[in-house]
Design an enzyme around this catalytic site. Sequence first.
Site, PDB file in Angstrom:
ATOM      1  N   ALA A  20       0.863  -1.180   0.000  1.00  0.00           N
ATOM      2  CA  ALA A  20       0.000   0.000   0.000  1.00  0.00           C
ATOM      3  C   ALA A  20       0.899   1.229   0.000  1.00  0.00           C
ATOM      4  O   ALA A  20       1.550   1.537   0.993  1.00  0.00           O
ATOM      5  CB  ALA A  20      -0.894  -0.002   1.226  1.00  0.00           C
ATOM      6  N   MET A  21       0.952   1.927  -1.126  1.00  0.00           N
ATOM      7  CA  MET A  21       1.878   3.042  -1.305  1.00  0.00           C
ATOM      8  C   MET A  21       1.149   4.381  -1.226  1.00  0.00           C
ATOM      9  O   MET A  21       0.129   4.588  -1.887  1.00  0.00           O
ATOM     10  CB  MET A  21       2.619   2.922  -2.631  1.00  0.00           C
ATOM     11  CG  MET A  21       3.438   1.635  -2.757  1.00  0.00           C
ATOM     12  SD  MET A  21       4.450   1.621  -4.251  1.00  0.00           S
ATOM     13  CE  MET A  21       5.674   2.883  -3.852  1.00  0.00           C
ATOM     14  N   SER A  22       1.701   5.281  -0.415  1.00  0.00           N
ATOM     15  CA  SER A  22       1.105   6.612  -0.249  1.00  0.00           C
ATOM     16  C   SER A  22       1.891   7.683  -0.995  1.00  0.00           C
ATOM     17  O   SER A  22       1.473   8.837  -1.049  1.00  0.00           O
ATOM     18  CB  SER A  22       1.064   6.972   1.237  1.00  0.00           C
ATOM     19  OG  SER A  22       2.394   7.092   1.740  1.00  0.00           O
ATOM     20  N   GLY A  23       3.033   7.303  -1.523  1.00  0.00           N
ATOM     21  CA  GLY A  23       3.916   8.296  -2.122  1.00  0.00           C
ATOM     22  C   GLY A  23       4.873   8.887  -1.113  1.00  0.00           C
ATOM     23  O   GLY A  23       5.659   9.774  -1.437  1.00  0.00           O
ATOM     24  N   GLY A  24       4.831   8.392   0.120  1.00  0.00           N
ATOM     25  CA  GLY A  24       5.697   8.888   1.181  1.00  0.00           C
ATOM     26  C   GLY A  24       6.940   8.042   1.375  1.00  0.00           C
ATOM     27  O   GLY A  24       7.140   7.026   0.700  1.00  0.00           O
ATOM     28  N   VAL A  25       7.760   8.458   2.308  1.00  0.00           N
ATOM     29  CA  VAL A  25       9.042   7.789   2.551  1.00  0.00           C
ATOM     30  C   VAL A  25       8.852   6.369   3.080  1.00  0.00           C
ATOM     31  O   VAL A  25       9.490   5.427   2.610  1.00  0.00           O
ATOM     32  CB  VAL A  25       9.898   8.610   3.551  1.00  0.00           C
ATOM     33  CG1 VAL A  25      11.175   7.861   3.903  1.00  0.00           C
ATOM     34  CG2 VAL A  25      10.229   9.973   2.969  1.00  0.00           C
ATOM     35  N   MET A  30      -3.915   4.062  -3.212  1.00  0.00           N
ATOM     36  CA  MET A  30      -5.325   4.172  -2.842  1.00  0.00           C
ATOM     37  C   MET A  30      -5.725   5.639  -2.744  1.00  0.00           C
ATOM     38  O   MET A  30      -5.109   6.403  -2.016  1.00  0.00           O
ATOM     39  CB  MET A  30      -5.540   3.464  -1.496  1.00  0.00           C
ATOM     40  CG  MET A  30      -6.929   3.581  -0.929  1.00  0.00           C
ATOM     41  SD  MET A  30      -7.094   2.673   0.638  1.00  0.00           S
ATOM     42  CE  MET A  30      -5.976   3.599   1.705  1.00  0.00           C
ATOM     43  N   CYS A  74     -10.287   4.967   9.496  1.00  0.00           N
ATOM     44  CA  CYS A  74      -9.844   4.751   8.120  1.00  0.00           C
ATOM     45  C   CYS A  74      -9.074   3.440   7.994  1.00  0.00           C
ATOM     46  O   CYS A  74      -9.279   2.670   7.059  1.00  0.00           O
ATOM     47  CB  CYS A  74      -8.985   5.920   7.654  1.00  0.00           C
ATOM     48  SG  CYS A  74      -8.384   5.747   5.947  1.00  0.00           S
ATOM     49  N   GLY A 131       3.615   0.645   5.335  1.00  0.00           N
ATOM     50  CA  GLY A 131       4.752   1.324   5.943  1.00  0.00           C
ATOM     51  C   GLY A 131       4.511   1.732   7.373  1.00  0.00           C
ATOM     52  O   GLY A 131       5.093   2.710   7.846  1.00  0.00           O
ATOM     53  N   CYS A 160      -5.171  13.008   5.274  1.00  0.00           N
ATOM     54  CA  CYS A 160      -4.274  13.572   4.258  1.00  0.00           C
ATOM     55  C   CYS A 160      -4.720  14.932   3.762  1.00  0.00           C
ATOM     56  O   CYS A 160      -3.915  15.803   3.479  1.00  0.00           O
ATOM     57  CB  CYS A 160      -4.136  12.613   3.077  1.00  0.00           C
ATOM     58  SG  CYS A 160      -5.577  12.563   1.984  1.00  0.00           S
TER      59      CYS A 160
END
Length: 370
Positions: free
Chosen positions: A11-16, A37, A104, A129, A201
Amino acid sequence: MKKKNIKIVVAMSGGVDSSVTTWLLNKKGYNVEGIFMKNWEEDDNHHDGYCASWKDLKDAQAVCDSIGILLHKINFAEEYWNNVFKKFINLLKTGITPNPDVLCNKEIKFKELLNFVLFNLKADFMATGHYVRRVERKKKFFLLRGIDDHKDQSYFLYHLNQFQLSKCLFPIGNLKKRQVRIIAKKYVQVVAKKKDSMGICFIGPKKFTNFLSRFIKSSPGNIISKKGQVIGIHSGLQNYTIGQRRGLKIGGISKGNGKAWYVFKKDVKKNILFVVQGNNNISLIYTGIIVINVVWINKNPVNKTFNCTVKTRYRQLDVYSKVQVISSHLVEVRFSEPVLAICSGQSAVFYDKHICLGGGVIKRGFMLHK
């Protein structure tokens, strides 16, 4: 089974954190794919700063491209609106301060998203993460705090059940945040300097009040001291929480003893915000709580009464407590030492040292003195 035959979707948020998680699993030789997502629609046409998911998607795609893996995209905006955000707003209207991040994770990430990953994408596991750990002992799964005490996120995941834990991986739970940053700087440079996201977010801390005003009509009312003096005007009860000091705009008034003012009660029917002075004021001190909607990660406690530590806010230190089980989903907690600013709607999470036992929602607190 060989690692290359084990499919893991991150599950990728675009964060580190999720980016380093993806890199670590790929480096170990697993069959890794990413999934991004999206939970909020408005930013597609309004880059108003509440949520920049288009920007996060771009970063997630860049990370996947650099590693050489596929990135899936999924939209759960409708599910998020119905199962998280509407509940959040409705509870705020009643004077309660809910925790949307817990909701969430429960309703979207580890339900809708996990099911999609397992049954639609046919993955063996979903990875995230989060700074937590999971271990298996005698065919039972346990959720443990992350190694980094300052980043541990078990507070937000106390609702995970045995099936969910059996299908979820948390690769950075054994790392400190500084180690994750070092890995990012060396191997995932596209997000290495990206700041951590906080809370929902699309609601930045400075824009929270403005955002809520679009969904809850602001009704200004009196701010009243414990002695009954009107000392200010609030902008709407939904904008305040128990124990809040900042944003009251009454710090410079001459009334009182010169100490900072804190919210200690909200009267929704009369639209009044009550405040007291000093963070150690007796009206802010609680000796226990009633917790509802309680879930246990492994099994219900054997004893009706047991001792453990309890965390009533994410950043708060644990406090040793006695827990009395009233029913399977209802408990009473008595603290061994006073706790400040208990807030109805927040989560109370139970621990046995580093093991997260479960948790629930704070119904109300027992004040030291009314």
